[in-house]
Design an enzyme around this catalytic site. Structure first.
Site, PDB file in Angstrom:
ATOM      1  N   ARG A   1      51.950  37.710  34.900  1.00 37.70           N
ATOM      2  CA  ARG A   1      51.564  36.569  35.746  1.00 37.70           C
ATOM      3  C   ARG A   1      50.737  35.523  35.001  1.00 37.70           C
ATOM      4  O   ARG A   1      50.020  34.731  35.618  1.00 37.70           O
ATOM      5  CB  ARG A   1      50.761  37.020  36.979  1.00 37.70           C
ATOM      6  CG  ARG A   1      51.593  37.761  37.991  1.00 37.70           C
ATOM      7  CD  ARG A   1      50.739  38.293  39.108  1.00 37.70           C
ATOM      8  NE  ARG A   1      51.581  38.991  40.060  1.00 37.70           N
ATOM      9  CZ  ARG A   1      51.785  38.592  41.307  1.00 37.70           C
ATOM     10  NH1 ARG A   1      51.212  37.499  41.770  1.00 37.70           N
ATOM     11  NH2 ARG A   1      52.566  39.264  42.105  1.00 37.70           N
TER      12      ARG A   1
ATOM     13  N   ARG B   1      31.166  39.197  33.696  1.00 37.30           N
ATOM     14  CA  ARG B   1      31.830  37.972  34.141  1.00 37.30           C
ATOM     15  C   ARG B   1      31.172  36.779  33.461  1.00 37.30           C
ATOM     16  O   ARG B   1      29.937  36.676  33.428  1.00 37.30           O
ATOM     17  CB  ARG B   1      31.724  37.863  35.666  1.00 37.30           C
ATOM     18  CG  ARG B   1      32.051  36.499  36.219  1.00 37.30           C
ATOM     19  CD  ARG B   1      32.310  36.506  37.706  1.00 37.30           C
ATOM     20  NE  ARG B   1      32.006  35.230  38.329  1.00 37.30           N
ATOM     21  CZ  ARG B   1      32.680  34.101  38.129  1.00 37.30           C
ATOM     22  NH1 ARG B   1      33.706  34.079  37.304  1.00 37.30           N
ATOM     23  NH2 ARG B   1      32.330  32.980  38.745  1.00 37.30           N
TER      24      ARG B   1
ATOM     25  N   GLY C   1      31.369  32.875  34.045  1.00 38.33           N
ATOM     26  CA  GLY C   1      31.973  31.927  34.970  1.00 38.33           C
ATOM     27  C   GLY C   1      31.111  30.708  35.210  1.00 38.33           C
ATOM     28  O   GLY C   1      30.146  30.445  34.490  1.00 38.33           O
ATOM     29  N   THR C   2      31.496  29.981  36.221  1.00 42.94           N
ATOM     30  CA  THR C   2      30.723  28.815  36.635  1.00 42.94           C
ATOM     31  C   THR C   2      30.249  29.036  38.067  1.00 42.94           C
ATOM     32  O   THR C   2      30.758  29.907  38.777  1.00 42.94           O
ATOM     33  CB  THR C   2      31.575  27.529  36.578  1.00 42.94           C
ATOM     34  OG1 THR C   2      32.693  27.690  37.450  1.00 42.94           O
ATOM     35  CG2 THR C   2      32.050  27.240  35.175  1.00 42.94           C
TER      36      THR C   2
ATOM     37  N   GLU D   1      29.406  31.267  43.794  1.00 40.91           N
ATOM     38  CA  GLU D   1      30.573  31.470  42.943  1.00 40.91           C
ATOM     39  C   GLU D   1      31.556  32.308  43.760  1.00 40.91           C
ATOM     40  O   GLU D   1      31.423  32.376  44.970  1.00 40.91           O
ATOM     41  CB  GLU D   1      30.176  32.068  41.576  1.00 40.91           C
ATOM     42  CG  GLU D   1      29.365  33.332  41.611  1.00 40.91           C
ATOM     43  CD  GLU D   1      30.202  34.546  41.853  1.00 40.91           C
ATOM     44  OE1 GLU D   1      30.133  35.092  42.975  1.00 40.91           O
ATOM     45  OE2 GLU D   1      30.902  34.994  40.938  1.00 40.91           O
TER      46      GLU D   1
ATOM     47  N   GLU E   1      33.305  35.607  42.723  1.00 39.58           N
ATOM     48  CA  GLU E   1      33.793  36.928  42.281  1.00 39.58           C
ATOM     49  C   GLU E   1      32.744  38.038  42.164  1.00 39.58           C
ATOM     50  O   GLU E   1      33.094  39.224  42.192  1.00 39.58           O
ATOM     51  CB  GLU E   1      34.502  36.796  40.910  1.00 39.58           C
ATOM     52  CG  GLU E   1      35.808  36.034  40.921  1.00 39.58           C
ATOM     53  CD  GLU E   1      35.619  34.525  40.828  1.00 39.58           C
ATOM     54  OE1 GLU E   1      34.499  34.079  40.480  1.00 39.58           O
ATOM     55  OE2 GLU E   1      36.567  33.776  41.120  1.00 39.58           O
TER      56      GLU E   1
ATOM     57  N   ASP F   1      28.212  22.334  39.071  1.00 42.86           N
ATOM     58  CA  ASP F   1      28.175  21.291  40.104  1.00 42.86           C
ATOM     59  C   ASP F   1      27.136  21.663  41.149  1.00 42.86           C
ATOM     60  O   ASP F   1      26.964  22.816  41.490  1.00 42.86           O
ATOM     61  CB  ASP F   1      29.556  21.108  40.744  1.00 42.86           C
ATOM     62  CG  ASP F   1      30.142  22.409  41.226  1.00 42.86           C
ATOM     63  OD1 ASP F   1      30.587  23.210  40.389  1.00 42.86           O
ATOM     64  OD2 ASP F   1      30.119  22.631  42.441  1.00 42.86           O
TER      65      ASP F   1
HETATM   66  N1  HPA Z   1      31.951  27.026  44.886  1.00 40.00           N
HETATM   67  C1  HPA Z   1      32.403  28.191  44.454  1.00 40.00           C
HETATM   68  N2  HPA Z   1      32.498  28.485  43.173  1.00 40.00           N
HETATM   69  C2  HPA Z   1      32.119  27.575  42.280  1.00 40.00           C
HETATM   70  C3  HPA Z   1      31.636  26.348  42.670  1.00 40.00           C
HETATM   71  C4  HPA Z   1      31.541  26.065  44.043  1.00 40.00           C
HETATM   72  O1  HPA Z   1      31.119  24.977  44.453  1.00 40.00           O
HETATM   73  N3  HPA Z   1      31.358  25.652  41.543  1.00 40.00           N
HETATM   74  C5  HPA Z   1      31.670  26.444  40.501  1.00 40.00           C
HETATM   75  N4  HPA Z   1      32.120  27.610  40.939  1.00 40.00           N
END
Ligand code: HPA
Length: 235
Positions: free
Chosen positions: A43, A87, A89-90, A179, A181, A204
């Site tokens: 995938r 993890r 991530g952002t 986030e 996860e 953000d």
């Molecule tokens: N929401 C969920 N996950 C995220 C966001 C968000 O605004 N920004 C970066 N990861």
């Protein structure tokens, strides 16, 4: 080997970095790992194994959100017997104390998902592995990163109607970022007696709408990935 993973037993290292984005997994493997080999491509959810500072390490994309991440995480733990999951991530900021580019190390993860309600009752509180957490915090402090060791909320919804207000009073209870996860990752790691940690760069702000620009995103990602890789050397 599984419907979602073609890696053979032994293809993954004991420690696996978990970005959401498959292309970020590829970038991590190509940029940081020595002798990286692709172990999964099912995938397009790419996985690689190579070495960092001589130690074997893997990186596997999870896709976005807990249902997707839980599939890859469950199989890494159950089938491939992985021991440490980090993890990378952002996250979105929910509290004025967290600024874009800050690093949020998730000590625990609240969630609006029903996954934990079904499998871990009593409003189970998913939490990070202490050893991974403390090593990552020490390294982040040594590097002078602005780090928040806090709770996050793992949400099933990216496009919330009302910004930070959509998370009600959570930010006033130490839940500084959102986030998608960590909660499932932490619950599954405990179920399989493994270690897990989520390290997220704040990209953000849901209060002000401020966003990180492309250059800053790249620098922050590099810092976060080396933090996660170096944490893996300490365990
Ligand atoms: N929401 C969920 N996950 C995220 C966001 C968000 O605004 N920004 C970066 N990861």
């Amino acid at each position: 080997m599984t419907p979602h993973n073609e890696a053979k037993l032994g293809d993954y290292a004991d420690t696996v970095l978990l970005p959401g984005d498959p292309l970020r997994a590829k970038w991590i493997a190509e940029t940081f790992l020595q002798d990286a080999k692709q172990v999964n491509g099912v995938r397009g959810c790419l996985g690689f194994t190579g070495t960092w500072q001589g130690k074997s390490i893997s990186v596997q994309a999870t896709g976005m959100g807990q249902p997707s991440a839980a599939i890859y995480v469950h199989e890494l733990l159950d089938v491939y017997k992985v021991k440490n999951l980090i993890r990378v991530g952002t996250c979105g900021g929910l509290h004025e104390s967290v600024k874009v580019r800050d690093v949020v190390i998730a000590m625990s993860a609240a969630t609006d998902s029903t996954m934990n309600a079904r499998f871990a009752p009593f409003n189970y509180a998913p939490f990070a592995d202490y050893k991974l957490l403390s090593k990552a915090v020490d390294l982040a402090d040594q590097r002078g990163f602005t780090t928040h060791v806090a709770s996050v909320v793992s949400s099933d919804i990216f496009y919330v109607p009302d910004g930070a207000k959509s998370y009600g009073d959570l930010p006033n209870h130490g839940v500084l970022a959102v986030e998608m996860e960590a909660a499932a990752l932490y619950t599954l790691a405990k179920r399989f007696d493994a270690r897990a940690l989520a390290i997220c760069t704040m990209t953000d702000c849901l209060i002000t709408g401020e966003q990180i620009d492309a250059g800053e995103r790249q620098t922050s990602l590099e810092e976060m990935v080396t933090l996660a890789l170096d944490t893996s050397l300490k365990i």
